[in-house]
Design a protein around this motif. Structure first.
Motif, PDB file in Angstrom:
ATOM      1  N   GLN A 281     104.100  37.712  28.117  1.00 21.92           N
ATOM      2  CA  GLN A 281     104.050  38.822  27.166  1.00 21.92           C
ATOM      3  C   GLN A 281     104.874  38.519  25.924  1.00 21.92           C
ATOM      4  N   ALA A 282     106.071  37.950  26.144  1.00 20.74           N
ATOM      5  CA  ALA A 282     106.934  37.618  25.007  1.00 20.74           C
ATOM      6  C   ALA A 282     106.339  36.488  24.169  1.00 20.74           C
ATOM      7  N   GLY A 288     109.553  37.747  16.518  1.00 15.87           N
ATOM      8  CA  GLY A 288     110.580  38.773  16.384  1.00 15.87           C
ATOM      9  C   GLY A 288     110.345  40.000  17.222  1.00 15.87           C
ATOM     10  N   VAL A 289     109.267  40.018  18.012  1.00 16.26           N
ATOM     11  CA  VAL A 289     108.939  41.186  18.848  1.00 16.26           C
ATOM     12  C   VAL A 289     109.021  40.773  20.313  1.00 16.26           C
ATOM     13  N   ASP A 290     109.747  41.563  21.115  1.00 16.05           N
ATOM     14  CA  ASP A 290     109.847  41.308  22.553  1.00 16.05           C
ATOM     15  C   ASP A 290     109.408  42.559  23.302  1.00 16.05           C
ATOM     16  N   PRO A 291     108.154  42.591  23.749  1.00 18.71           N
ATOM     17  CA  PRO A 291     107.648  43.789  24.437  1.00 18.71           C
ATOM     18  C   PRO A 291     108.278  44.014  25.809  1.00 18.71           C
ATOM     19  N   THR A 292     109.045  43.050  26.293  1.00 17.42           N
ATOM     20  CA  THR A 292     109.649  43.188  27.629  1.00 17.42           C
ATOM     21  C   THR A 292     111.045  43.792  27.579  1.00 17.42           C
ATOM     22  N   GLY A 293     111.545  44.101  26.383  1.00 20.81           N
ATOM     23  CA  GLY A 293     112.870  44.676  26.281  1.00 20.81           C
ATOM     24  C   GLY A 293     113.977  43.742  26.716  1.00 20.81           C
TER      25      GLY A 293
END
Length: 415
Positions: A281-282, A288-293
């Motif tokens: 997912q990452a 610059g976006v990490d959907p996994t937190g």
């Protein structure tokens, strides 16, 4: 790096190399798996400047979708897992070579063996490749000498407990860094290494200019890594304890209860699955976006669990009818020392030695994977071929001669 090298006896003259029939299949098999896997992790460090490999999201390595997948495979399935497995097995080797602390003759031989390993590792790192791990193993081995007579229970509790502590700290640190408030995150980013294109290109040009410039660059990086590598002993020694505890308890030789293997298989497999999902997912998200937190990065802190999953899966495959499959790794493991250093010689020749094609700084991750695959095939083929004619790998033989202080037999036949 080898399995059982000696028979116990009353003095050094009674010590002799172990015959192939006396070796421990599972240890050689696991070592072979580890030596192949570690090349996948090391390939980038051979092919690109250290400043790039330590930077956040190195752009040249993610030039295409295939390269992104290549990085994902390394991070999820290989990074830290193979080094951990190497370290577990090295702890077993210390005991198999040196025996109990009360065995003074074997202990003396072991110290000489580790001393020569330290020298070989230092030469390997200073002259060829800064990423050498042999010196770390030798130093950690000297520290580990005092623990090798501990019981399996004590080794497992202490080694496993400290390893678990480091894993939890790593998970918490990675997750925390990914979830810092924006103002703190920006300040942290200022102190992090950056993949400055001009800096990276200057390093590439230096390595590709030939020696001595390329050798000096490698030497300076190796020097800068010595202190961090020394700090790594606090991680390495507990892993050696854990490895020897697993051996003494019968886990590595397939003698533990089945429920123990299944528990490790489920827990380790679940961690690997989550790491793979979060990592994917990452990897597929915009820059610059990490959907996994932060969990994609944090899950890598639990690498020892994935290592134990690999160990357990290979042991169970061997135990339940697929020994012919796992046996392909055994010759590679019996020649682990030779194969590790041969990987360096091949990669240095390909990437920055003046007599090679000077591919340094030119390959993407997917291209590096092709090189890794070719070397894997070569070592899977040449290891059994060599061992069909000789008793040990060529560099194992050199190491053993240095340790004994005399020539030992290399060709097959009587001792």
């Amino acid at each position: 790096m080898t399995t059982a090298d000696l028979h116990s006896g009353p003095g050094l003259d009674a010590l002799r190399p172990v015959a192939p029939k006396d070796r421990i299949f599972n240890l050689d098999m696991l070592r072979g798996w580890a030596i192949l896997g570690i090349l996948a992790v090391n390939a980038i460090a051979f092919a690109w400047p250290a400043a790039l490999t330590m930077a956040e999201a190195p752009p040249p390595l993610n030039a295409s979708h295939a390269d992104t997948i290549g990085v994902w495979v390394i991070d999820v399935f290989f990074a830290d897992k193979m080094r951990t497995l190497f370290t577990l097995l090295f702890g077993v080797s210390v005991f198999l070579v040196g025996g109990e602390r009360s065995d003074l003759d074997r202990g003396a031989l072991l110290r000489r063996r580790l001393g020569w390993l330290a020298l070989i590792g230092a030469l390997h790192g200073a002259l060829l490749w800064f990423g050498d791990i042999l010196l770390l193993y030798a130093v950690s081995g000297f520290i580990f000498l005092m623990f090798r007579s501990w019981s399996a229970r004590r080794l497992l509790w202490v080694g496993g407990g400290v390893t678990l502590l480091w894993a939890l700290l790593a998970i918490g640190m990675y997750w925390g860094m990914a979830n810092l408030p924006p103002e703190f995150a920006s300040k942290m980013a200022e102190g992090m290494p950056t993949a400055n294109p001009d800096r990276i290109q200057a390093a590439v040009d230096t390595y590709r200019s030939g020696w001595p410039a390329g050798w000096i660059a490698n030497f300076m990086v190796w020097i800068s890594f010595l202190f961090p590598m020394a700090i790594m002993t606090v991680v390495t020694v507990p892993l050696m304890m854990l490895g020897l505890g697993l051996y003494k308890s019968g886990y590595l030789t397939g003698q533990s209860p089945m429920w123990v293997y299944l528990t490790v298989l489920v827990v380790g497999g679940a961690n690997l699955a989550l790491s793979a999902i979060w990592g994917w997912q990452a990897a597929m998200a915009p820059d610059g976006v990490d959907p996994t937190g932060g969990w994609a990065h944090a899950s890598t802190g639990a690498a020892p669990l994935v290592t134990l999953f690999y160990v357990t899966a290979l042991i169970l495959l061997t135990k339940f009818g697929l020994k012919a499959v796992t046996a392909v790794f055994v010759p590679v493991g019996r020649m682990a020392f030779t194969n590790y250093l041969t990987q360096t010689l091949i990669m240095v020749t390909l990437y920055y030695a003046p007599w090679g094609p000077l591919w340094f700084g030119t390959h993407t991750t997917s291209q590096m994977w092709m090189v890794v695959g070719v070397i894997w095939v070569a070592q899977l083929l040449w290891s059994p071929l060599w061992l069909s004619m000789f008793r040990m790998g060529p560099l194992e033989w050199v190491w053993r001669c240095l340790t004994y202080g005399r020539m030992v037999r290399l060709s097959k036949g009587g001792d």
